[in-house]
Write an enzyme that holds these catalytic residues in place. Structure first.
Site, mmCIF file in Angstrom:
data_model
loop_
_atom_site.group_PDB
_atom_site.id
_atom_site.type_symbol
_atom_site.label_atom_id
_atom_site.label_comp_id
_atom_site.label_asym_id
_atom_site.label_seq_id
_atom_site.Cartn_x
_atom_site.Cartn_y
_atom_site.Cartn_z
ATOM 1 N N TRP A 1 18.071 97.319 57.568
ATOM 2 C CA TRP A 1 17.068 96.740 56.661
ATOM 3 C C TRP A 1 15.842 97.630 56.573
ATOM 4 C CZ3 TRP A 1 19.363 93.847 53.560
ATOM 5 C CH2 TRP A 1 20.327 92.918 53.948
ATOM 6 N N ASP B 1 8.613 92.918 58.525
ATOM 7 C CA ASP B 1 9.718 92.112 58.017
ATOM 8 C C ASP B 1 10.124 91.171 59.155
ATOM 9 O OD1 ASP B 1 12.133 91.034 57.227
ATOM 10 O OD2 ASP B 1 13.074 92.953 56.726
ATOM 11 N N LYS C 1 17.443 82.765 57.239
ATOM 12 C CA LYS C 1 17.781 82.958 58.643
ATOM 13 C C LYS C 1 17.172 81.824 59.464
ATOM 14 C CE LYS C 1 19.340 86.980 57.171
ATOM 15 N NZ LYS C 1 18.658 88.147 56.610
#
Ligand SMILES: *Cc1c(COP(=O)(O)O)cnc(C)c1O
Length: 367
Positions: free
Chosen positions: A105, A177, A201
């Protein structure tokens, strides 16, 4: 739980949600608080809906301790769209940014930012399949960077920044993030310029992305070129209601914030998460069959990787666990092995059942 035939779902995302939250949503489904309609059917301009988004924001501010000089935005586009919005809005003076690449990511975020400015990748652990968090000497930070970017928890590779290792970036805004660990641990928001997290998530269903941004960082997007919806200031000025927000996702995230409060807040949730992670990693470290491929000091409390070293045996483990009601334990396709995601909504009982099965599997399969 058993009468409902619910499984322990170790999925990395979209992921398990607390039963009380799902039951509350079920209760509200056909007629929300006497309005005669579901939240999905409500105008986002209605008073009833405004109360829902206001409560969600107030509860998030409360559970996370967000200071008054930060805006909370409820956006769409997932974590991924933030890979574009961060550079489009935060490149403002030098058009330079520092990135630490700790997984897929972060790598994608750095690649996207390169379209808009100079990206200095200060360190990457790619050569070791991202099995650790690189520690960088602050002398190597870019002093005039517009921002400094990290991925706080690496969902695919099972590593997480520990508080003591967080970059001390001084006046350079730290961007994190937190898609896969937001609200799983106490965080001092004032240490960050911007925090973002896709919801699916740790915060609810897919569809809403939360951005927490310090007010002085608003207003730098080049509005002559930036796609209108990618300007943070537009959303901040309009209370996330410039266009239709992801109304149902915000409602569900709001129920999650209330559930965290009912559990005693992030402090209590963090204790449970640490206990779950300790039980899991102790089991792996004491096992003769299973190994954790991640550096001990960087292990994630949220996504735990483990392998037997034999892909066939890994497959057998995943299949037998599934037959016992523990699902989605296969590792990400780029890594293999197994991954147990233990987000806030995964109860201790789920991890206890998993480690019990791991011991049984080891006894039956160790040659
Ligand atoms: C899942 C994830 C993303 C991407 O989220 P999308 O909502 O699919 O865009 C970004 N960062 C992290 C850390 C993630 O876990």
């Amino acid at each position: 739980m058993s009468e409902l035939n619910r499984v322990y779902n170790f999925s990395a995302g979209p992921s398990t949600m607390p039963l009380p939250v799902l039951e509350e949503a079920q209760k509200d489904m056909l007629n929300y608080h006497g309005t005669g309609m579901s939240v999905m059917e409500m105008s986002h301009r209605s008073k009833d809906y405004q109360a829902i988004i206001d409560a969600a924001e107030a509860d998030l501010r409360d559970v996370m301790g967000i200071p008054d000089n930060y805006k909370v935005l409820f956006l769409q586009g997932g974590g991924f769209m933030q890979f574009s919005m961060v550079p489009l809005n935060l490149f403002r003076k030098s058009f330079k940014a520092d990135y630490i690449v700790t997984g897929g990511w972060a790598e994608k975020a750095a690649k996207e930012a390169k379209k808009f400015g100079t990206v200095n990748v200060l360190a990457s652990s790619k050569e070791s399949t991202y099995s650790y968090i690189p520690k960088v000497d602050p002398a190597n930070y870019t002093p005039d960077a517009d921002y400094f970017y990290i991925c706080y928890n690496n969902t695919l590779y099972g590593t997480e920044w520990q508080d003591k290792d967080l970059p001390q970036t001084g006046d350079v805004p730290l961007v994190a993030d937190m898609s896969s660990n937001i609200l799983s641990r106490k965080v001092d928001v004032s240490k960050f310029g911007l925090i973002f997290a896709g919801a699916q998530k740790n915060l609810g269903p897919a569809g809403v992305t939360i951005v927490i941004i310090r007010e002085d960082l608003l207003g730098y997007a080049d509005t002559t070129k930036t796609p209108i919806l990618l300007d943070y200031k537009l959303h901040a000025d309009n209370g996330s209601m410039f266009n239709t927000p992801p109304t149902y996702g915000i409602y569900m995230a709001g129920l999650m914030f209330k559930w965290i409060k009912s559990m005693g807040g992030v402090e209590e949730i963090q204790k449970i998460n640490e206990a779950k992670a300790k039980l899991f990693y102790d089991t792996v470290d004491n096992s003769k069959l299973f190994k954790c491929p991640v550096a001990k000091e960087d292990r994630s409390n949220m996504n735990a990787l483990f392998v037997t070293g034999d892909p066939e045996l890994d497959k057998k483990f995943v299949a037998e666990a599934k037959a016992q009601g523990m699902v989605n334990l296969a590792g990400h396709r780029s890594v293999g092995g197994m991954r147990a995601s233990m987000y806030n909504a995964m109860p201790m009982e789920g991890v206890e059942k998993l480690v019990k099965f791991m011991k049984e599997f080891e006894a039956a399969n160790l040659k």
